[in-house]
Design a protein around this motif. Structure first.
Motif: not given
Length: 549
Positions: A328-347
């Motif tokens: 929630p505290f990241l700039p937009q581009s970094a937030a998108r990268t974080a979201e991509q990691i979260l989606i792609g992580l093996n759960k």
């Protein structure tokens, strides 16, 4: 100024209190008037002493200072001029142990076993470690008169703003001892432990920093320690040489900003955060698994899971947990990268039987609360770790099982208290309670030494730290889940209050915020929980439904 012309390296806030021993645990040889060491008197040697302790020949004495402290000992000698051996210990048995090959008692990080000379009419301080007990051995031919032996207790002179009280005296004691444990580790930096590992282990500090927030609000030891390790870990290096420690650093930064809302703090760290997230993104392979170059260090979760394949599921979850906190505290581009990691992580990586892995998977959304609770509750308090206790109890509360979490908390932390603990330990297994004695007595014949006979990895036997800041998890857990107070916006602009008494009749406490202290009282009345709140001006309170909880 008195300091003119001096090259001052640092000026510290720590104060020193001189602590009287409360008990003589052991006395051997010709010791005359040893009881005078327990009496209060002026700490000043004179040419004419009347109240002193005398030693003639080979002898030994062990003093108990009542609680673990950080520091050393101050000895005022009248007639002297001889050498004595000093042995500090967190337990009575450690104080009477030997160092050397094949032994687990050590002088690692802070010397605790050494010989010193006591000059005639002297007042000297010796040692800087974590201890409760002190053994003094006097050699053959000793002729010695001692005025006083006092503990030199070094600490920050802090008064907690945060508090917790409830209808269960054991939980109150657990909260107080956890708070005291963390306060002892608040020294020149935020230390891991006061006897051993007095280092800034960033990966160990998250429970500690959450406890500091709950007790003191903002304290610059947290931000200084974060900055200290960041400066020594230019990317692509990971903090303290472990990838997971950089993930924990993200957790601490996110919580520090949420607690205090200091935008300057966030700006000072944002470039490093963004670069670190890019580094994490590059470590995720096509299957969604984090692949690090140093498997031994980079998949470190905690000691009980060390070396087990299941720890990797915990690291996957830790990565998601950290990114969810900081996103929630990241700039937009970094937030998108974080979201991509979260989606792609093996759960779906298997966490096996480990409670701490199940807990992190649940908190990260990789496992249902029901499935996590089934793993955590299996075997009761068996398999808990002091470092991961906050996350384990939190996962239970998130699944609606605060009553069960409090039961485990009592069994686990109460087990240490039942063995004489005045601070909480680096690790503990309730299996150690079987046929073991207290830390303030020597083992009886056939009895296990709970300090010397247990431990693993880097904390075998007496090397085991009995005061470790990461064991302070009960403080934030009781604040966040029983009192139910959590900030919804940085700096407590808005706060959620959603108590869960877990069977308690009442719970009350104070939570420090940048706008002042927030006070809550929850009490059970006719099947419902009645809540009273005193909130500082400028804080919006959102109340959750706590009926019947």
């Amino acid at each position: 100024m008195m300091t003119d012309g001096l090259r001052i390296a640092a000026r510290e806030e720590r104060v020193t209190d001189y602590i009287l021993p409360v008990k003589i645990c052991l006395a051997e040889g010709e010791l005359i008037h040893a009881e005078t060491l327990l009496r209060s008197k002026p700490l000043q040697v004179t040419t004419r002493e009347e109240d002193y302790f005398s030693v003639r020949g080979k002898a030994a004495i062990v003093l108990d200072f009542g609680k673990e402290i950080c520091g050393g000992v101050r000895i005022l000698a009248f007639r002297a001029g001889c050498s004595v051996r000093l042995r500090f210990g967190e337990s009575l048995s450690e104080t009477c142990s030997e160092t050397g090959p094949g032994k687990t008692a050590t002088n690692d990080h802070a010397a605790r076993d050494f010989t010193v000379t006591l000059p005639f009419m002297s007042d000297q301080r010796f040692g800087q470690t974590g201890f409760r007990f002190l053994r003094i051995d006097f050699f053959e031919g000793t002729q010695l008169d001692i005025v006083a032996v006092v503990g030199a207790f070094e600490h920050l002179n802090l008064s907690p703003r945060g508090s917790f009280r409830c209808s269960d005296p054991l939980l109150n004691e657990i909260y107080d001892v956890a708070a005291y444990t963390v306060s002892l580790c608040m020294q020149s930096m935020l230390w891991d432990g006061i006897k051993r590992d007095r280092l800034v282990w960033i990966g160990d500090m998250h429970p500690e920093t959450m406890a500091i927030h709950a007790l003191y609000g903002h304290h610059d030891l947290v931000t200084r320690s974060l900055a200290f390790e960041k400066q020594r870990s230019p990317l692509p290096l990971f903090m303290n040489g472990k990838a997971t420690y950089s993930l924990w650093w993200l957790c601490i930064v996110a919580d520090e900003y949420m607690q205090n809302g200091d935008q300057m703090f966030l700006r000072e760290n944002i470039d490093y955060i963004v670069e670190l997230i890019d580094l994490v993104a590059a470590a995720v392979d096509h299957t969604g698994m984090l692949i690090f170059s140093n498997e031994r260090n980079d998949y470190f979760l905690d000691w009980p899971t060390f070396g087990y394949e299941e720890r990797k599921a915990g690291v996957q979850a830790l990565c998601a947990y950290a990114l969810q906190k900081i996103k929630p505290f990241l700039p937009q581009s970094a937030a998108r990268t974080a979201e991509q990691i979260l989606i792609g992580l093996n759960k779906n990586a298997d966490g096996g039987r480990f409670k701490q892995v199940a807990a992190l998977k649940a908190l990260a959304g990789h496992l249902s609360g029901q499935d996590a609770a089934a793993t955590i509750l299996r075997g009761g308090a068996s398999g808990l770790s002091t470092f991961m206790s906050y996350y384990i109890f939190s996962a239970l509360s998130e699944s609606g099982k605060t009553r069960e979490a409090l039961s485990m908390l009592r069994e686990y932390y109460g087990g240490m208290l039942g063995r004489g603990a005045t601070t909480f330990w680096e690790d503990f297994d309730i299996a150690w309670l079987k046929n073991s004695g207290r830390i303030d007595s020597l083992p009886a014949e056939g009895e296990k030494d709970i300090h010397g006979d247990f431990g693993a990895y880097c904390y075998k036997g007496y090397r085991h730290s009995l005061c470790h800041g990461w064991a302070g998890g009960p403080v934030p857990y009781l604040a966040h889940y029983v009192l139910g107070v959590k900030p919804l916006q940085p700096g407590y602009v808005s706060v959620e209050i959603h108590p869960d008494l877990g069977g308690l009749e009442y719970a009350e406490g104070t939570i420090p915020t940048p706008r002042g202290d927030l006070k809550v009282l929850h009490r059970r009345c006719r099947g419902e929980i009645i809540t009273e709140v005193e909130a500082p001006q400028g804080i919006t309170v959102e109340r959750g439904n706590s009926a019947g909880r």
